[in-house]
Write a protein that holds these residues in place. Sequence first.
Motif, PDB file in Angstrom:
ATOM      1  N   THR A 653       2.983  -1.637   0.926  1.00 28.61           N
ATOM      2  CA  THR A 653       3.692  -0.369   1.155  1.00 28.61           C
ATOM      3  C   THR A 653       2.975   0.827   0.545  1.00 28.61           C
ATOM      4  O   THR A 653       3.371   1.976   0.781  1.00 28.61           O
ATOM      5  CB  THR A 653       5.108  -0.451   0.548  1.00 28.61           C
ATOM      6  OG1 THR A 653       5.000  -0.788  -0.849  1.00 28.61           O
ATOM      7  CG2 THR A 653       5.944  -1.522   1.260  1.00 28.61           C
ATOM      8  N   GLU A 654       1.896   0.592  -0.217  1.00 27.57           N
ATOM      9  CA  GLU A 654       1.178   1.706  -0.842  1.00 27.57           C
ATOM     10  C   GLU A 654       0.642   2.654   0.226  1.00 27.57           C
ATOM     11  O   GLU A 654       0.181   2.230   1.276  1.00 27.57           O
ATOM     12  CB  GLU A 654       0.008   1.189  -1.678  1.00 27.57           C
ATOM     13  CG  GLU A 654       0.372   0.067  -2.644  1.00 27.57           C
ATOM     14  CD  GLU A 654       0.080  -1.294  -2.065  1.00 27.57           C
ATOM     15  OE1 GLU A 654       0.776  -1.671  -1.091  1.00 27.57           O
ATOM     16  OE2 GLU A 654      -0.826  -1.977  -2.569  1.00 27.57           O
ATOM     17  N   PRO A 655       0.699   3.958  -0.054  1.00 26.12           N
ATOM     18  CA  PRO A 655       0.278   4.925   0.967  1.00 26.12           C
ATOM     19  C   PRO A 655      -1.242   5.077   1.039  1.00 26.12           C
ATOM     20  O   PRO A 655      -1.950   4.954   0.050  1.00 26.12           O
ATOM     21  CB  PRO A 655       0.928   6.230   0.495  1.00 26.12           C
ATOM     22  CG  PRO A 655       1.013   6.075  -0.993  1.00 26.12           C
ATOM     23  CD  PRO A 655       1.267   4.615  -1.239  1.00 26.12           C
ATOM     24  N   MET A 656      -1.715   5.328   2.253  1.00 24.14           N
ATOM     25  CA  MET A 656      -3.112   5.696   2.480  1.00 24.14           C
ATOM     26  C   MET A 656      -3.230   7.219   2.349  1.00 24.14           C
ATOM     27  O   MET A 656      -2.231   7.928   2.169  1.00 24.14           O
ATOM     28  CB  MET A 656      -3.539   5.257   3.882  1.00 24.14           C
ATOM     29  CG  MET A 656      -3.484   3.749   4.112  1.00 24.14           C
ATOM     30  SD  MET A 656      -4.858   2.868   3.332  1.00 24.14           S
ATOM     31  CE  MET A 656      -6.230   3.414   4.342  1.00 24.14           C
ATOM     32  N   ALA A 657      -4.442   7.722   2.476  1.00 23.74           N
ATOM     33  CA  ALA A 657      -4.663   9.173   2.347  1.00 23.74           C
ATOM     34  C   ALA A 657      -3.911   9.956   3.411  1.00 23.74           C
ATOM     35  O   ALA A 657      -3.506  11.102   3.187  1.00 23.74           O
ATOM     36  CB  ALA A 657      -6.158   9.470   2.425  1.00 23.74           C
ATOM     37  N   ASP A 658      -3.718   9.343   4.592  1.00 26.24           N
ATOM     38  CA  ASP A 658      -3.024  10.053   5.680  1.00 26.24           C
ATOM     39  C   ASP A 658      -1.509   9.910   5.600  1.00 26.24           C
ATOM     40  O   ASP A 658      -0.783  10.357   6.489  1.00 26.24           O
ATOM     41  CB  ASP A 658      -3.525   9.568   7.037  1.00 26.24           C
ATOM     42  CG  ASP A 658      -3.259   8.078   7.274  1.00 26.24           C
ATOM     43  OD1 ASP A 658      -2.641   7.439   6.410  1.00 26.24           O
ATOM     44  OD2 ASP A 658      -3.693   7.564   8.331  1.00 26.24           O
ATOM     45  N   GLY A 659      -1.020   9.251   4.532  1.00 32.38           N
ATOM     46  CA  GLY A 659       0.414   9.120   4.337  1.00 32.38           C
ATOM     47  C   GLY A 659       1.003   7.828   4.877  1.00 32.38           C
ATOM     48  O   GLY A 659       2.124   7.459   4.512  1.00 32.38           O
ATOM     49  N   ARG A 660       0.288   7.145   5.749  1.00 30.30           N
ATOM     50  CA  ARG A 660       0.788   5.862   6.259  1.00 30.30           C
ATOM     51  C   ARG A 660       0.655   4.791   5.192  1.00 30.30           C
ATOM     52  O   ARG A 660      -0.185   4.875   4.290  1.00 30.30           O
ATOM     53  CB  ARG A 660       0.013   5.425   7.494  1.00 30.30           C
ATOM     54  CG  ARG A 660       0.212   6.303   8.713  1.00 30.30           C
ATOM     55  CD  ARG A 660      -0.540   5.710   9.911  1.00 30.30           C
ATOM     56  NE  ARG A 660      -1.974   5.630   9.666  1.00 30.30           N
ATOM     57  CZ  ARG A 660      -2.833   4.982  10.453  1.00 30.30           C
ATOM     58  NH1 ARG A 660      -2.388   4.325  11.519  1.00 30.30           N
ATOM     59  NH2 ARG A 660      -4.121   4.984  10.181  1.00 30.30           N
ATOM     60  N   SER A 661       1.467   3.758   5.308  1.00 32.96           N
ATOM     61  CA  SER A 661       1.322   2.631   4.386  1.00 32.96           C
ATOM     62  C   SER A 661       0.085   1.827   4.757  1.00 32.96           C
ATOM     63  O   SER A 661      -0.406   1.904   5.893  1.00 32.96           O
ATOM     64  CB  SER A 661       2.556   1.738   4.454  1.00 32.96           C
ATOM     65  OG  SER A 661       2.614   1.076   5.710  1.00 32.96           O
ATOM     66  N   ILE A 662      -0.404   1.050   3.782  1.00 27.48           N
ATOM     67  CA  ILE A 662      -1.539   0.177   4.068  1.00 27.48           C
ATOM     68  C   ILE A 662      -1.188  -0.782   5.194  1.00 27.48           C
ATOM     69  O   ILE A 662      -2.019  -1.073   6.070  1.00 27.48           O
ATOM     70  CB  ILE A 662      -1.958  -0.598   2.798  1.00 27.48           C
ATOM     71  CG1 ILE A 662      -2.649   0.347   1.811  1.00 27.48           C
ATOM     72  CG2 ILE A 662      -2.844  -1.781   3.138  1.00 27.48           C
ATOM     73  CD1 ILE A 662      -3.077  -0.320   0.525  1.00 27.48           C
ATOM     74  N   ALA A 663       0.056  -1.266   5.215  1.00 31.72           N
ATOM     75  CA  ALA A 663       0.474  -2.197   6.263  1.00 31.72           C
ATOM     76  C   ALA A 663       0.382  -1.555   7.643  1.00 31.72           C
ATOM     77  O   ALA A 663      -0.146  -2.149   8.592  1.00 31.72           O
ATOM     78  CB  ALA A 663       1.889  -2.691   6.003  1.00 31.72           C
TER      79      ALA A 663
END
Length: 696
Positions: A653-663
């Motif tokens: 569930t951690e966020p990526m730079a673009d705001g999406r989750s890693i999943a």
Amino acid sequence: MAAALAAFATVPQGLRANRGLTTTVKTRSVSLVSKLTSKRKYGLQQCSATPTLAREALAAPPVSIDSIAEQLKAAGGPKERAQLLLELAKSLPPFPADARTMANRVMGCTAQVWVDAELNSSGRVQFSADSDSDVTRGLAAVLVTALSGLTPAQVLEVEPEDLAELQLGPAVLTPSRTNGFLNMLEAMRKRARVLSGAFLPTFPSLRVSADAIDPQGTFAIAQAKYLEPDPAQVDALVKVLSEKRIGLVAHFYMDPQVQGVLSAAAERWPHIHISDSLVMADSAVRMAEAGCTSVAVLGVDFMSENVRAILDEAGHADVAVYRMAAADIGCSLAEAAEAPAYSAYLGAAAGNAAPALHVVYINTSLRTKALAHAQVPTITCTSSNVVQTVLQAFAQVPGINVYYGPDTYMGANLAVMLRAVAQMSDEEIRALHPEHNRESVRALLPRLHYFESGTCIVHHLFGAEVSQLLREAYGDAYLTAHFEVPGEMFALAMEAKKRGMGVVGSTQNILDFIAAKLAEAVERPFPDTLQVVLGTESGMVTAIVRKVQAMLRAAGRLDVTVEIVFPVASEAITTSANSPADPSQGASAGGTLPGGLPVVPGPAGGEGCSAEGGCASCPYMKMNSLDALLGVCAKIGTPGEALLEAFRPRAYTEPMADGRSIAAAGCEPILYMRGFQASKRLPDALVADILSRKHA
């Protein structure tokens, strides 16, 4: 086109070295004439060429094969050459009735063919052969005439491409007869190897008929033990799954005990699916749609993670997903993609001035897919669609560089295969991919890259040692190999494939190949035995046995048998808990696999493998035990379910730079693959991403 290359497993017959026995794939400095007919070298009696080959000449062995080649050349057109084969068939001496045994049968022939050999008093080989087909008998006569009188070592020097000088092309022989001719040669070479006194190992095997399973060797006995599961265990599993509406997806590589119970339970509870990793998540979605409230995943961690993410993408976040252990169920290949070296590899791809696409093997974590996609536009692939994915990328995006990873063996095998494709005709290449020809394939080769530090610990066992033993002892058998095997095993299976006796691809491709060969056998009106070398994880045997027995029973054939051979590497591993290291037996002090699982190298018993983890058996997959499954299922839907938190796959569930989750980010390369499978083109969004990053 999908059928023509349902992944590398179905590369069409144009890849054959013989191309209908009219084209060779390599230049040989020594011709067949000089190889087989030099009086100084072999002391053979020469025969003069005449328009027709008299039976009297054949009766005075040995007659050189160049003489036969001259007769075939002089015979004129295809009809005349076929007629000459029929004349040759009449020249063969009678074949003893007691030699018409299954041991003397040549596998891979549509007709019945028998080959036998013995040494004469001067140490030279005398072959005999027969067939129930006149044309095939003529082909057997060619080989008997050509090879009788040679020493065993000289017979072994004769290779399939040498037969091109006979000019028996497709106008004379059908593809099946061409393959049969080459298989006869391989059978004769094996018999010459035996007569030379060479030691030929016997690997453990399972002999499967419609109503029986006959294990040969201790490892095979361990495999066979659970093919007929305990009814009480099946009852217990069906009861808990049906009462609690639990779906179950499992990989082909499960332990035989688990697979036996699952396969039997699947006949009574429809929401059990055993497959390769590609369709596990799709099956879980169908189970959720059918009303399953939770899904048990039997596999390594990236499989359960994929199931969790795909269920979420499909709107089934309320369906619980459980792994079978609280500890990590690792994968050496997936963990190779988590290493800094892989990030550096992708960093180099991102720094390339040309457009770049990262083709990542599905056997990696969602984290790997997400972080890779952030560096380089990424699409997931499987062993069954990697070839088409790569070819389509090169066809669809001009000047693109393709970076494959993390499986080093698969990457190297892909490069070898494409170099072979570059030698094919344009027509043959278009059958693989309609937008490619020899020029385009040759042009793409320098722009194909693969990671060089990632391996599967199971497929790594199929290296040079095992491949050499297989070449010598099982060269005339059907050879199957997963696309992840080392180059030596890949080359061996590809050689077999050229004569219709091999397959390279995914676990599903291997199962389909065996089923196809068995379907051919049951259509033939005579008894048969198919010997199949299993070049992948041994857990695959359960699916094969069940498929084979179902087909034989449906056909009512009690006289057809499939023997499944398990190759054994001396470096096969076993868990230290089950087989402690014993320095006096040559085993080292052991070590630790990625993920912390302790192992010791070396054989656990006389055959070099054990039921606990050797003989191409993944120790991580074995963490998915039947006890673990029943323990998890027992807690689902009870207060004890709270104890299963550690059994849930990582949610990422951690966020990526673009705001999406890693999943969510990790699912995108998977969805691109699904789009490619549906349309046979890279999705427009992926192509736009590839091109835009170079202009950002």
